[in-house]
Design an enzyme around this catalytic site. Structure first.
Site, PDB file in Angstrom:
ATOM      1  N   HIS A 219       1.697  -1.479   3.091  1.00  0.00           N
ATOM      2  CA  HIS A 219       1.564  -2.824   3.633  1.00  0.00           C
ATOM      3  C   HIS A 219       2.650  -3.710   3.053  1.00  0.00           C
ATOM      4  O   HIS A 219       3.318  -3.357   2.076  1.00  0.00           O
ATOM      5  CB  HIS A 219       0.171  -3.410   3.358  1.00  0.00           C
ATOM      6  N   CYS A 235      -1.684   1.147  -3.786  1.00  0.00           N
ATOM      7  CA  CYS A 235      -0.988   1.029  -2.506  1.00  0.00           C
ATOM      8  C   CYS A 235       0.521   0.967  -2.707  1.00  0.00           C
ATOM      9  O   CYS A 235       1.011   0.761  -3.814  1.00  0.00           O
ATOM     10  CB  CYS A 235      -1.462  -0.205  -1.758  1.00  0.00           C
TER      11      CYS A 235
END
Length: 259
Positions: A219, A235
């Site tokens: 992301h 992440c």
């Protein structure tokens, strides 16, 4: 197989995806009746989704090997086996997180495919019948090099780009090994990233985060100062240009996370 996955959130909004790609449990897909005719009921087996742990299935032992690019999609929920023709251990639904389920093939036998699954434990695989599957071949792959904090996206032998990214910190490292693009999601409200791309892997130090299962994702991030640092909860935070390229990749595209 679409190049752009569906972009709606399923159920409740994402929670703290930037930290561990957590997704509220309310968004979990409900298993439909498996394709194994009459032998398994809808509630008898766990659905192989990012929200579940499935047991009794083989591990992917070639965790850094290059995948062939063959990906498959079940048109309806299918049974998952530890061995071809054995006793079903789970089901694989046709959709996850609002997107079609496309999974990469790691081994093929006559009439059967062994595929990477999006469930815990990481690197879990299972056999599904080839009958009725949609098949495609992805020429793309994404490579994350944790040591240099780089993301490389390839289309066959052509490099689509190299970017400096942010990865998991010392206490919450990004899990290594081969995995795949599971879905493409767009938050309904303005947040830290216009798109979120969950992967078929989970944090190995956080069992849950923000009420979700600790799914790892690609992301964006509004502060460019994080790029080049090990600061996330697992992440991979990527620049805007990288996010646009990743969003065009087919679901099921192999992702290799290297030390």
């Amino acid at each position: 197989m679409p190049l752009d996955a569906p972009r709606q959130l399923v159920g409740a909004a994402l929670v703290a995806m930037s930290l561990a790609a957590s997704i509220p449990a309310a968004a979990a897909a409900s298993p439909a009746t498996p394709a194994a005719a009459g032998s398994v009921t809808a509630t008898a087996l766990p659905a192989a989704t990012t929200f579940t742990q499935v047991n009794g299935l083989p591990q992917d032992t070639d965790t850094y090997g290059k995948l062939s690019g063959l990906v498959v999609h079940p048109a309806r929920t299918v049974a998952v086996y530890a061995q071809p023709g054995g006793t079903p251990a789970a089901t694989l639904p046709a959709k996850q997180l609002g997107s079609q389920t496309w999974v990469p093939v790691v081994e093929a036998r006559k009439g059967w495919y062994r595929v990477l699954l999006p469930s815990k434990p990481n690197h879990v695989t299972g056999w599904i019948s080839a009958k009725g599957l949609k098949k495609a071949r992805s020429r793309h792959r994404a490579i994350v090099k944790l040591g240099t904090k780089q993301l490389i996206v390839m289309n066959a032998s052509k490099k689509l780009g190299t970017w400096t990214v942010a990865v998991g910190g010392p206490e919450t490292p990004t899990p290594v090994g081969r995995t795949f693009l599971l879905a493409l999601m767009s938050p309904k409200k303005k947040t830290y990233s216009p798109l979120i791309l969950p992967l078929g892997t989970h944090s190995q130090t956080l069992d849950t985060f923000g009420g979700g299962p600790g799914t790892v994702a690609f992301h964006g991030w509004p502060d460019r100062k994080v790029f080049g640092k090990a600061v996330t909860h697992g992440c991979v935070r990527v620049p805007a240009g990288a996010l646009k390229v990743l969003a065009r990749l087919p679901l099921g595209t192999p992702v290799l996370i290297a030390p």
